[in-house]
Design a protein around this motif. Sequence first.
Motif, PDB file in Angstrom:
ATOM      1  N   THR A  76     -45.066   9.507  32.426  1.00 52.25           N
ATOM      2  CA  THR A  76     -44.867   8.064  32.321  1.00 52.25           C
ATOM      3  C   THR A  76     -44.075   7.716  31.063  1.00 52.25           C
ATOM      4  OG1 THR A  76     -47.036   8.054  31.265  1.00 52.25           O
ATOM      5  CG2 THR A  76     -46.953   7.304  33.549  1.00 52.25           C
ATOM      6  N   THR A  78     -43.480   5.933  27.721  1.00 54.59           N
ATOM      7  CA  THR A  78     -44.158   5.193  26.647  1.00 54.59           C
ATOM      8  C   THR A  78     -43.121   4.225  26.110  1.00 54.59           C
ATOM      9  OG1 THR A  78     -45.569   7.036  26.071  1.00 54.59           O
ATOM     10  CG2 THR A  78     -45.258   5.362  24.380  1.00 54.59           C
ATOM     11  N   ARG A  83     -36.889   0.410  25.913  1.00 58.02           N
ATOM     12  CA  ARG A  83     -37.517   0.336  27.241  1.00 58.02           C
ATOM     13  C   ARG A  83     -37.965  -1.083  27.547  1.00 58.02           C
ATOM     14  NH1 ARG A  83     -36.600   4.728  30.292  1.00 58.02           N
ATOM     15  NH2 ARG A  83     -37.324   6.648  29.325  1.00 58.02           N
ATOM     16  N   ASN A  97     -51.049   7.943  28.047  1.00 59.36           N
ATOM     17  CA  ASN A  97     -51.806   9.155  27.715  1.00 59.36           C
ATOM     18  C   ASN A  97     -52.775   8.887  26.572  1.00 59.36           C
ATOM     19  OD1 ASN A  97     -49.894  10.095  29.498  1.00 59.36           O
ATOM     20  ND2 ASN A  97     -49.871  12.112  28.562  1.00 59.36           N
ATOM     21  N   GLY A 309     -41.802  14.963  29.646  1.00 64.14           N
ATOM     22  CA  GLY A 309     -41.728  13.530  29.926  1.00 64.14           C
ATOM     23  C   GLY A 309     -41.089  13.257  31.272  1.00 64.14           C
ATOM     24  N   THR A 310     -40.472  12.089  31.380  1.00 64.26           N
ATOM     25  CA  THR A 310     -39.986  11.603  32.669  1.00 64.26           C
ATOM     26  C   THR A 310     -38.573  12.106  33.015  1.00 64.26           C
ATOM     27  OG1 THR A 310     -39.118   9.643  31.590  1.00 64.26           O
ATOM     28  CG2 THR A 310     -41.361   9.490  32.430  1.00 64.26           C
ATOM     29  N   VAL A 311     -38.027  12.937  32.157  1.00 56.55           N
ATOM     30  CA  VAL A 311     -36.680  13.524  32.324  1.00 56.55           C
ATOM     31  C   VAL A 311     -35.646  12.417  32.592  1.00 56.55           C
ATOM     32  CG1 VAL A 311     -35.591  15.690  33.034  1.00 56.55           C
ATOM     33  CG2 VAL A 311     -37.966  15.304  33.640  1.00 56.55           C
ATOM     34  N   HIS A 314     -31.819  13.028  33.544  1.00 53.55           N
ATOM     35  CA  HIS A 314     -31.597  13.451  34.926  1.00 53.55           C
ATOM     36  C   HIS A 314     -31.744  12.253  35.872  1.00 53.55           C
ATOM     37  CE1 HIS A 314     -32.640  17.977  34.162  1.00 53.55           C
ATOM     38  NE2 HIS A 314     -32.102  17.422  33.101  1.00 53.55           N
ATOM     39  N   ASN A 327     -36.620  20.516  37.308  1.00 55.74           N
ATOM     40  CA  ASN A 327     -37.623  21.537  37.614  1.00 55.74           C
ATOM     41  C   ASN A 327     -39.000  20.890  37.845  1.00 55.74           C
ATOM     42  OD1 ASN A 327     -39.389  23.678  37.545  1.00 55.74           O
ATOM     43  ND2 ASN A 327     -38.405  24.692  35.804  1.00 55.74           N
TER      44      ASN A 327
HETATM   45  P1  NAP Z   1     -38.457  14.778  28.561  1.00 62.04           P
HETATM   46  O1  NAP Z   1     -38.619  13.928  29.734  1.00 62.04           O
HETATM   47  O2  NAP Z   1     -39.525  15.783  28.318  1.00 62.04           O
HETATM   48  O3  NAP Z   1     -37.065  15.505  28.661  1.00 62.04           O
HETATM   49  C1  NAP Z   1     -36.358  16.050  27.565  1.00 62.04           C
HETATM   50  C2  NAP Z   1     -35.353  17.085  28.050  1.00 62.04           C
HETATM   51  O4  NAP Z   1     -36.043  18.288  28.376  1.00 62.04           O
HETATM   52  C3  NAP Z   1     -34.626  16.684  29.316  1.00 62.04           C
HETATM   53  O5  NAP Z   1     -33.502  15.869  29.048  1.00 62.04           O
HETATM   54  C4  NAP Z   1     -34.266  18.040  29.888  1.00 62.04           C
HETATM   55  O6  NAP Z   1     -33.205  18.633  29.173  1.00 62.04           O
HETATM   56  C5  NAP Z   1     -35.515  18.851  29.558  1.00 62.04           C
HETATM   57  N1  NAP Z   1     -36.546  18.759  30.613  1.00 62.04           N
HETATM   58  C6  NAP Z   1     -37.796  18.217  30.505  1.00 62.04           C
HETATM   59  N2  NAP Z   1     -38.446  18.340  31.658  1.00 62.04           N
HETATM   60  C7  NAP Z   1     -37.619  18.944  32.514  1.00 62.04           C
HETATM   61  C8  NAP Z   1     -37.729  19.321  33.886  1.00 62.04           C
HETATM   62  N3  NAP Z   1     -38.855  19.087  34.585  1.00 62.04           N
HETATM   63  N4  NAP Z   1     -36.691  19.940  34.469  1.00 62.04           N
HETATM   64  C9  NAP Z   1     -35.553  20.182  33.789  1.00 62.04           C
HETATM   65  N5  NAP Z   1     -35.395  19.850  32.488  1.00 62.04           N
HETATM   66  C10 NAP Z   1     -36.410  19.229  31.866  1.00 62.04           C
HETATM   67  O7  NAP Z   1     -38.349  13.895  27.252  1.00 62.04           O
HETATM   68  P2  NAP Z   1     -37.500  12.557  26.988  1.00 62.04           P
HETATM   69  O8  NAP Z   1     -36.316  12.496  27.878  1.00 62.04           O
HETATM   70  O9  NAP Z   1     -37.327  12.543  25.533  1.00 62.04           O
HETATM   71  O10 NAP Z   1     -38.489  11.400  27.352  1.00 62.04           O
HETATM   72  C11 NAP Z   1     -38.343  10.601  28.516  1.00 62.04           C
HETATM   73  C12 NAP Z   1     -39.541   9.688  28.639  1.00 62.04           C
HETATM   74  O11 NAP Z   1     -40.703  10.452  28.856  1.00 62.04           O
HETATM   75  C13 NAP Z   1     -39.790   8.824  27.428  1.00 62.04           C
HETATM   76  O12 NAP Z   1     -39.793   7.467  27.829  1.00 62.04           O
HETATM   77  C14 NAP Z   1     -41.160   9.233  26.942  1.00 62.04           C
HETATM   78  O13 NAP Z   1     -41.919   8.116  26.553  1.00 62.04           O
HETATM   79  C15 NAP Z   1     -41.785   9.885  28.138  1.00 62.04           C
HETATM   80  N6  NAP Z   1     -42.745  10.969  27.874  1.00 62.04           N
HETATM   81  C16 NAP Z   1     -43.866  10.999  28.636  1.00 62.04           C
HETATM   82  C17 NAP Z   1     -44.791  12.016  28.520  1.00 62.04           C
HETATM   83  C18 NAP Z   1     -46.009  12.021  29.400  1.00 62.04           C
HETATM   84  O14 NAP Z   1     -46.171  11.152  30.226  1.00 62.04           O
HETATM   85  N7  NAP Z   1     -46.846  13.005  29.282  1.00 62.04           N
HETATM   86  C19 NAP Z   1     -44.562  13.052  27.597  1.00 62.04           C
HETATM   87  C20 NAP Z   1     -43.383  13.012  26.830  1.00 62.04           C
HETATM   88  C21 NAP Z   1     -42.488  11.974  26.986  1.00 62.04           C
HETATM   89  P3  NAP Z   1     -31.659  18.514  29.602  1.00 62.04           P
HETATM   90  O15 NAP Z   1     -31.303  17.060  29.545  1.00 62.04           O
HETATM   91  O16 NAP Z   1     -30.982  19.335  28.548  1.00 62.04           O
HETATM   92  O17 NAP Z   1     -31.502  19.080  30.985  1.00 62.04           O
END
Ligand code: NAP
Length: 407
Positions: A76, A78, A83, A97, A309-311, A314, A327
Amino acid sequence: MSKKIKVKTTLVEMDGDEMTRVMWQMVKEKLLFPYLDMDIDYYDLHVKHRDDTDDQVTFDAARAIQKYGVGIKCATITPNEDRVKEYSLKKAWRSPNGTIRALLDGTVFRKPILVTNIKPAVFSWKKPITIGRHAYGDVYNNFEFKIPQAGKAEIVFTPRDGSTPQNIPVFDFPSAGVIQVNHNLEKSILSFARACFTYALSEKIDLWFSTKDTISKIYDAGFREIFDVEFEKNWKDKFKNNGIEYFFTLIDDAVARIMKSEGGMLWALKNYDGDVMSDMIASACGSLAMMTSVLVSPNGWYEYEAAHGTVQKHYYKHLKGEETSSNSMALIFAWSGGLRKRGELDSTPEVINFADKLEKAALGTVEGGTMTGDLLALADKKSSNKKVNTQGFIDTIAENLSKKLHA
Ligand code: NAP
Ligand code: MG
């Protein structure tokens, strides 16, 4: 397969945001719904729905986990200022979380998903190392102050019962400097200890705990003592009966031993140590997309999710109609973890068996050379390796799963 597998007790599902929401739907359609007959208590934690309900939906989801025992959560957003603008939110709501963790009084355990064709950076690691991080206090809730010039620093403790305040000298500064005051609560440390013992027993793995108790003879040694007392009192026999051990050692020793171990243990750490070491383990094991996470409450409630996180990046590509190769492994393992726990709590071996087969189908897909872009860069180089898109990855897992279930 003719008849669907019945999941006895209701599962709590929390839907999420962006690319993980897209994958979540695919996972349910291709890998779960065709095979499982489940009652789902569904909570939509999409950021807009949290906003529409003034975040009530997050609280309701946490209460549902308290009621049924097992929840499975998608990633989700944050919200931050960007945002709030992007989704026209009323305000930057708290991290879901964080809210759920506070209501369940839980500890988060992170465990990497290992495949044979991606070698951890540490050669000796054969089994996943799970990190349990205490998520309260220490430097994260500290008090810091810049000391401007020579002078004495003291702490005053004023008891709530009205008895005489204590003045405790901290340091006589000969010149300017900095000061930091940390605290923790016995109650929080005990909850952490219980969550760690619960998790280790539930996974049937050894528990290591390490602090700097030789130097910090009250603070860190206090953590150790709470763990020791709780172990002796409530866990010793259960651990023995399950052939697992609780082992305390100095953090320096633990770090040195971990690098030469085979893995396979739960490593419980204080807040800062856990923050740092979980990043080290994640990076040594390859990709954020291969890290699972479970919140374990000392009351025996479980919430499974992916650590990533929410990627977002992508998702923006996906919205533009461009191909993505995201992935879904950790999301699939969130479901299999939750289903396996449900099966254990309900004594339904057929559900546990399904969870095992789902994981094997997913691992087998990557080990067979079909993988998303993030893994292709890490895997042993083979000409048969094939990069697939988001949907293609799930489709291949679905084919493998179908074969396993019909075998
Ligand atoms: P993220 O979603 O973890 O992604 C960061 C980077 O890691 C992506 O751009 C991608 O790299 C790679 N990645 C992460 N998961 C992947 C997957 N399943 N498959 C392929 N590559 C993956 O972090 P973020 O983009 O910094 O955060 C996005 C949102 O997620 C934010 O709004 C944050 O608040 C939220 N968030 C939520 C949680 C939770 O709910 N537990 C945890 C962390 C963050 P590349 O771009 O290099 O391909
Ligand atoms: Mg960190």
